[in-house]
Scaffold this motif. Sequence first.
Motif: not given
Length: 395
Positions: A146-163, A194-199
């Motif tokens: 996990l990094t604070n790089a804004p270019g990482s794939k899931y920085w803003r989440g997943d448009a196809a999976k808003p959860q 994932i919302k309501g589903e912890p890793g």
Amino acid sequence: MTSVFDRGPGPKRILAIDGGGMRGALAVGVLSELEATLRRKLGRPDLVLADYFDLIGGTSTGAIIAAGLALGRDTAYLRDLYFRLGPLVFGQGGMRLPLVQSRFDPKALERVIVNELGDVTLGNAAWRTGFAAVAKRVDTGSCWVLTNAPGSKYWRGDAAKPQVTPNRDYPLARIVQASAAAPFYFDMVSLEVIKGEPGVFFDGAMTPHGNPALQLAMSALIPGYGLNWAPGADQLMIVSVGTGAPRPIKPDWVRRPFLLSIWKAIHALTSLAYDNSQLALIMLQWLGASPRRWPINRDLGDLAHSTPAGHDPLWTFVRYDAPLEAGWLKDHLGTDYSAERLAALGRIDDDRQVPELFDIGQRAGAALIRPEHFADAFDPAAPASEPVLQPANQA
């Protein structure tokens, strides 16, 4: 909002810090000498390591150190933290049930980390430079970086999976606690991926990256990690700092074949952690240039003149450590240690050893670190009159 990664083109510098529990105090001792060396070289008496390095990352105790450094704190602060942290985290506060509960209260570790880092997220913390932490996700068997790089794939989440929770929304203290949750010593840490589903996460030392230097090199160069930095001996510098992990010694069960299988398994796992660190050092020195090569073993030496034919070095690499081995400490620091003393120093949960561990790391740093290890080509630009201490971009 400006990202801490927007420092412009030019060479990049990475600092990687190993895991090792309370032996993190040894790494802090080394880092204090690294900070002092760079202050003298650059003529900046107030320099902190975040001013020099573009990415600071760690595993386990190294993630705790990396977070503090990436937020702009100096090594004097970290020294004080480790002197305070041990009794708070490893103190025997209440009864723990053997084989049912972890050895130490995970709430104690959580309180210390939250108190030091605050109620901030990976995206809104007041970063001074790039940050990375390694953790093991137990429920999927995957290694998370996990990094604070804004270019990482899931920085803003997943448009196809808003959860899916965006990486930028993860609590920083939770990330660091997850990286430091050593099995047996602390319980697993949950993180809502994932919302309501912890890793569920364990110590990053349960991945191949207890020494995270190779992973951070890959994070810099592999496009999927979102940094896309340039390779080359004059373009990328990687500094690796250890926590004194000694080479594994012959175990008792070699002479006592009826010893419980659990102890054999524990020895195998601790040996694997050492092997993984050695592999990282081999790869980094084999594929890179180095102003000070770290000896690997009797077969390979320090891998001088071993870069594959026809290939230019991918980076400049240097390793600083103080292995808690009698021979190394005698040769480099001129100090004799008994086997019993080294065993005490090598424990990851004995806070009483912190002052001596810090002293060993500081003396090792003074013996190993030289200004010439840091080529002028890697000198950062002169600071602006008003330093920009902004968090990574959340837009």
